[in-house]
Design an enzyme around this catalytic site. Structure first.
Site, PDB file in Angstrom:
ATOM      1  N   HIS A 103       8.700  -2.308  -8.975  1.00  0.00           N
ATOM      2  CA  HIS A 103       8.140  -3.529  -8.388  1.00  0.00           C
ATOM      3  C   HIS A 103       6.650  -3.308  -8.169  1.00  0.00           C
ATOM      4  O   HIS A 103       6.137  -2.214  -8.423  1.00  0.00           O
ATOM      5  CB  HIS A 103       8.853  -3.915  -7.095  1.00  0.00           C
ATOM      6  CG  HIS A 103       8.691  -2.959  -5.955  1.00  0.00           C
ATOM      7  ND1 HIS A 103       9.143  -1.656  -5.998  1.00  0.00           N
ATOM      8  CD2 HIS A 103       8.098  -3.101  -4.729  1.00  0.00           C
ATOM      9  CE1 HIS A 103       8.866  -1.055  -4.851  1.00  0.00           C
ATOM     10  NE2 HIS A 103       8.208  -1.904  -4.075  1.00  0.00           N
TER      11      HIS A 103
ATOM     12  N   HIS B 121       4.541  -3.408  -5.401  1.00  0.00           N
ATOM     13  CA  HIS B 121       3.849  -2.979  -4.186  1.00  0.00           C
ATOM     14  C   HIS B 121       2.896  -1.823  -4.505  1.00  0.00           C
ATOM     15  O   HIS B 121       3.227  -0.946  -5.313  1.00  0.00           O
ATOM     16  CB  HIS B 121       4.855  -2.584  -3.110  1.00  0.00           C
ATOM     17  CG  HIS B 121       5.396  -3.762  -2.364  1.00  0.00           C
ATOM     18  ND1 HIS B 121       6.550  -3.715  -1.610  1.00  0.00           N
ATOM     19  CD2 HIS B 121       4.939  -5.044  -2.238  1.00  0.00           C
ATOM     20  CE1 HIS B 121       6.783  -4.896  -1.065  1.00  0.00           C
ATOM     21  NE2 HIS B 121       5.825  -5.711  -1.422  1.00  0.00           N
TER      22      HIS B 121
ATOM     23  N   ASP C 110       1.991   0.968  -3.223  1.00  0.00           N
ATOM     24  CA  ASP C 110       2.396   2.368  -3.109  1.00  0.00           C
ATOM     25  C   ASP C 110       3.241   2.817  -4.297  1.00  0.00           C
ATOM     26  O   ASP C 110       3.454   4.021  -4.495  1.00  0.00           O
ATOM     27  CB  ASP C 110       3.141   2.627  -1.791  1.00  0.00           C
ATOM     28  CG  ASP C 110       4.333   1.730  -1.579  1.00  0.00           C
ATOM     29  OD1 ASP C 110       4.221   0.512  -1.818  1.00  0.00           O
ATOM     30  OD2 ASP C 110       5.388   2.232  -1.154  1.00  0.00           O
ATOM     31  N   HIS C 111       3.687   1.878  -5.115  1.00  0.00           N
ATOM     32  CA  HIS C 111       4.433   2.196  -6.342  1.00  0.00           C
ATOM     33  C   HIS C 111       3.619   1.940  -7.609  1.00  0.00           C
ATOM     34  O   HIS C 111       3.777   2.658  -8.600  1.00  0.00           O
ATOM     35  CB  HIS C 111       5.719   1.362  -6.411  1.00  0.00           C
ATOM     36  CG  HIS C 111       6.704   1.693  -5.353  1.00  0.00           C
ATOM     37  ND1 HIS C 111       7.820   2.459  -5.585  1.00  0.00           N
ATOM     38  CD2 HIS C 111       6.723   1.375  -4.026  1.00  0.00           C
ATOM     39  CE1 HIS C 111       8.491   2.596  -4.444  1.00  0.00           C
ATOM     40  NE2 HIS C 111       7.843   1.949  -3.496  1.00  0.00           N
TER      41      HIS C 111
END
Length: 276
Positions: free
Chosen positions: A87, A89, A91-92
């Site tokens: 996904h 976000h 932090d990913h």
């Protein structure tokens, strides 16, 4: 992204970094926080006898971490051939473009805005790289674009933020929707029952060796929280912030903003189903 600390009764795992299954190795990003737990798990996935690897969720835009991922693959005799995102976000996914530059790979994701290259990801897609097989499982709810990747050869599923290794995940309203999330958990439960999946490789926290137990825990937790929110509304707590203070009183206040997103999703769900 979590909305609560570790909870009683949650399945416990053990691996935070390093080899987790025959085909999956985790490189932990240095971005620990209340929302990311120990940091983001970047997964390098490959067939043991192949020199090609897939990287799932390069993580934040941290050049040291991204280079560690490349080096970890190289030390195992692997070249990164493809980058996937669970996904969008940050932090990913924030480091995905830089990682693609380091590796010369395409980036595939459900959200077209996150892709580098012509190919996206969709339900039923089967990704094959160097003999490795990954099956795309749509799991909206945490976000609208959330995906999981089923690794049948290891009877494992890479869950991003849909299931975490510790605590529970936020339903990031308004993009995330509770009804979608519950359906996604049931979809994952069917993988544990019908396809023998027993290992959760999460986006944050340790590996879980009881996938079915983890899914059942998440479903029970959501049902419990939903009942608490319904009761809070019946008791006169109408505003989302008031519901959080009432229902999440046992949760660290630093997590209340995330909890409020989940509460808004729960209030929406209860309203849509005529329960409040």
């Amino acid at each position: 992204m979590t909305d609560a600390a570790a909870l009683p009764g949650q399945p416990r795992g053990g691996v935070l970094s390093g080899s987790a299954t025959a085909r999956a190795v985790n490189v932990l990003a240095p971005n620990p926080s209340a929302m990311t737990l120990d940091g983001t798990n970047t997964w390098i996935v490959s067939e043991p006898d192949s020199d090609l690897a897939v990287v799932i969720d390069p993580g934040p835009l941290d050049d040291g971490h991204l280079r560690r991922v490349v080096d970890t693959a190289a030390e195992a005799g692997k070249r990164v051939a493809l980058t996937l995102l669970t996904h969008g976000h940050p932090d990913h996914a924030e480091g995905a473009a830089r990682f693609a530059g380091l590796t010369g790979t395409k980036v595939r994701a459900l959200d077209p805005a996150l892709r580098l290259g012509d190919e996206g990801l969709a339900a039923g897609d089967v990704i094959t790289v160097g003999g490795l097989e990954l099956r795309v499982v749509p799991t909206p709810g945490h976000t609208a674009d959330s995906l999981c990747f089923h690794l049948p050869a290891d009877r494992a599923v890479l869950t991003g933020d849909t299931i975490l290794g510790r605590g529970t995940t936020v339903v990031a309203h308004p993009d995330g929707r509770l009804g979608d999330y519950l359906d996604s958990l049931r979809r994952l439960r069917s993988l544990t029952v019908d396809d023998g999946v027993h290992t959760v490789l999460p986006g944050h926290g340790p590996v879980l060796e009881d996938a079915q137990g983890a899914v059942e825990f998440y479903l029970a937790h959501r049902a419990h929280r939903l009942a608490q929110v319904e009761t809070a509304v019946e008791d006169g707590h109408r505003a989302a912030a008031d519901v959080v203070a009432h229902v999440y009183a046992d949760v660290d206040r630093s997590l209340w903003p995330a909890a409020e997103l989940s509460v808004r999703a729960q209030l929406e769900y209860l309203t849509e189903h005529g329960l409040i």
